[in-house]
Design an enzyme around this catalytic site. Structure first.
Site, PDB file in Angstrom:
ATOM      1  N   LEU A 169       0.869  -1.181   0.000  1.00  0.00           N
ATOM      2  CA  LEU A 169       0.000   0.000   0.000  1.00  0.00           C
ATOM      3  C   LEU A 169       0.901   1.225   0.000  1.00  0.00           C
ATOM      4  O   LEU A 169       1.896   1.268   0.728  1.00  0.00           O
ATOM      5  CB  LEU A 169      -0.914   0.023   1.228  1.00  0.00           C
ATOM      6  CG  LEU A 169      -1.982  -1.076   1.321  1.00  0.00           C
ATOM      7  CD1 LEU A 169      -2.797  -0.903   2.602  1.00  0.00           C
ATOM      8  CD2 LEU A 169      -2.900  -1.058   0.116  1.00  0.00           C
ATOM      9  N   ASP A 170       0.554   2.232  -0.811  1.00  0.00           N
ATOM     10  CA  ASP A 170       1.369   3.445  -0.889  1.00  0.00           C
ATOM     11  C   ASP A 170       1.455   4.125   0.481  1.00  0.00           C
ATOM     12  O   ASP A 170       0.615   3.908   1.353  1.00  0.00           O
ATOM     13  CB  ASP A 170       0.764   4.427  -1.900  1.00  0.00           C
ATOM     14  CG  ASP A 170       0.756   3.873  -3.313  1.00  0.00           C
ATOM     15  OD1 ASP A 170       1.544   2.952  -3.589  1.00  0.00           O
ATOM     16  OD2 ASP A 170      -0.055   4.356  -4.128  1.00  0.00           O
ATOM     17  N   LYS A 171       2.432   4.971   0.616  1.00  0.00           N
ATOM     18  CA  LYS A 171       2.664   5.655   1.893  1.00  0.00           C
ATOM     19  C   LYS A 171       1.430   6.435   2.339  1.00  0.00           C
ATOM     20  O   LYS A 171       1.125   6.487   3.542  1.00  0.00           O
ATOM     21  CB  LYS A 171       3.861   6.598   1.749  1.00  0.00           C
ATOM     22  CG  LYS A 171       4.328   7.231   3.046  1.00  0.00           C
ATOM     23  CD  LYS A 171       5.598   8.038   2.819  1.00  0.00           C
ATOM     24  CE  LYS A 171       6.117   8.635   4.124  1.00  0.00           C
ATOM     25  NZ  LYS A 171       7.376   9.399   3.929  1.00  0.00           N
ATOM     26  N   HIS A 227       1.140   1.924  -8.248  1.00  0.00           N
ATOM     27  CA  HIS A 227       0.185   3.045  -8.186  1.00  0.00           C
ATOM     28  C   HIS A 227      -1.020   2.822  -9.117  1.00  0.00           C
ATOM     29  O   HIS A 227      -1.554   3.768  -9.692  1.00  0.00           O
ATOM     30  CB  HIS A 227       0.865   4.360  -8.564  1.00  0.00           C
ATOM     31  CG  HIS A 227       1.883   4.848  -7.587  1.00  0.00           C
ATOM     32  ND1 HIS A 227       1.763   4.703  -6.235  1.00  0.00           N
ATOM     33  CD2 HIS A 227       3.066   5.492  -7.798  1.00  0.00           C
ATOM     34  CE1 HIS A 227       2.821   5.237  -5.629  1.00  0.00           C
ATOM     35  NE2 HIS A 227       3.635   5.698  -6.553  1.00  0.00           N
ATOM     36  N   THR A 247      -1.692   5.729   1.428  1.00  0.00           N
ATOM     37  CA  THR A 247      -2.885   4.886   1.352  1.00  0.00           C
ATOM     38  C   THR A 247      -3.115   4.204   2.693  1.00  0.00           C
ATOM     39  O   THR A 247      -2.172   3.781   3.367  1.00  0.00           O
ATOM     40  CB  THR A 247      -2.727   3.824   0.245  1.00  0.00           C
ATOM     41  OG1 THR A 247      -2.577   4.489  -1.014  1.00  0.00           O
ATOM     42  CG2 THR A 247      -3.944   2.922   0.168  1.00  0.00           C
TER      43      THR A 247
END
Length: 231
Positions: free
Chosen positions: A104-106, A186, A108
């Site tokens: 998971l993105d930073k 992403h 998110t």
């Protein structure tokens, strides 16, 4: 399994530390004091007691985190705080060697599985398995019917082929749920960018059979799971 190896795997201490505990008579095996580190035990049946706490061995461990913003999804990072830094702060007695499944993105939030079951992790992440991942998305504007149709059919995000078909449940205004089964870098953000929208907030709400229950698992919290959750 040797008793000292089992004690290390149960995170009671390092090899030298558990030998010292055994020498002092502080470890009990099935209610009996144990002193010899080389003692052979059935790790799947034995009950270890130390300082009034009982320990049983489990080959694989499974946890879910409601990931907060600001954490890198990695086991370690030289510059940023990771989800595993938070995990071991909240679960200091958990086995070593656990890792997040997927990324998971930073910025998110949402459902993140953490385990040491490499086979399960591979199956959940394999493109051939088509494991669904659902996200709640807040956008910078509304979606048109054409936007939704394009997202569901597949869009170009700069990697040649169209993205695989997705499912979009439009909530109205500027929010929706999107379900995908790929895991490109992403990807959700790039998919919405392809139809002219910017993602302002992104939260994963389900991953395979796991569903985020924010009452049971508030942001930043961690729950231990049983392996039956996946099979």
């Amino acid at each position: 399994m040797r008793l000292d190896k089992l004690l290390v795997e149960l995170n009671i201490g390092t090899r030298s530390e558990v030998k010292a505990l055994l020498k002092k008579g502080l470890i009990f095996v099935d209610g009996q004091k144990a002193t010899k580190p080389e003692t052979k035990v059935d790790e799947n049946a034995v009950v270890i007691s130390y300082q009034g706490k009982e320990y049983t061995y489990q080959k694989f461990s499974y946890y879910v985190m409601n990931k907060p913003k600001g954490l890198i999804t990695a086991t370690e990072d030289a510059h940023d705080r990771t989800v595993m830094d938070l995990f071991y702060e909240k679960c200091p007695d958990a086995p070593k060697g656990l890792a997040p499944v997927g990324r998971l993105d930073k910025d998110t939030t949402g459902l993140l599985l953490i385990t040491n079951d490499g086979k399960l992790a591979h199956e959940l992440l394999s493109p051939k398995k088509h494991v669904d991942k659902t996200y709640f998305v807040t956008l910078d504007g509304q979606l048109s019917a054409e936007d939704i149709a394009a997202l569901e059919a597949g869009v170009r995000i700069g990697e040649g082929d169209l993205t695989a078909p997705a499912t979009v449940k439009y909530e109205g205004s500027n929010t929706c749920y999107i379900t995908i089964h790929e895991g490109k870098f992403h990807q959700v953000k790039r998919m919405f960018f392809a139809v002219g929208r910017e993602v302002l907030e992104l939260k994963r709400t389900s991953f395979g059979q796991l569903t985020l229950d924010e009452e049971d698992l508030p942001i930043g919290h961690i729950n231990k799971l049983k392996c039956e959750s996946f099979y």
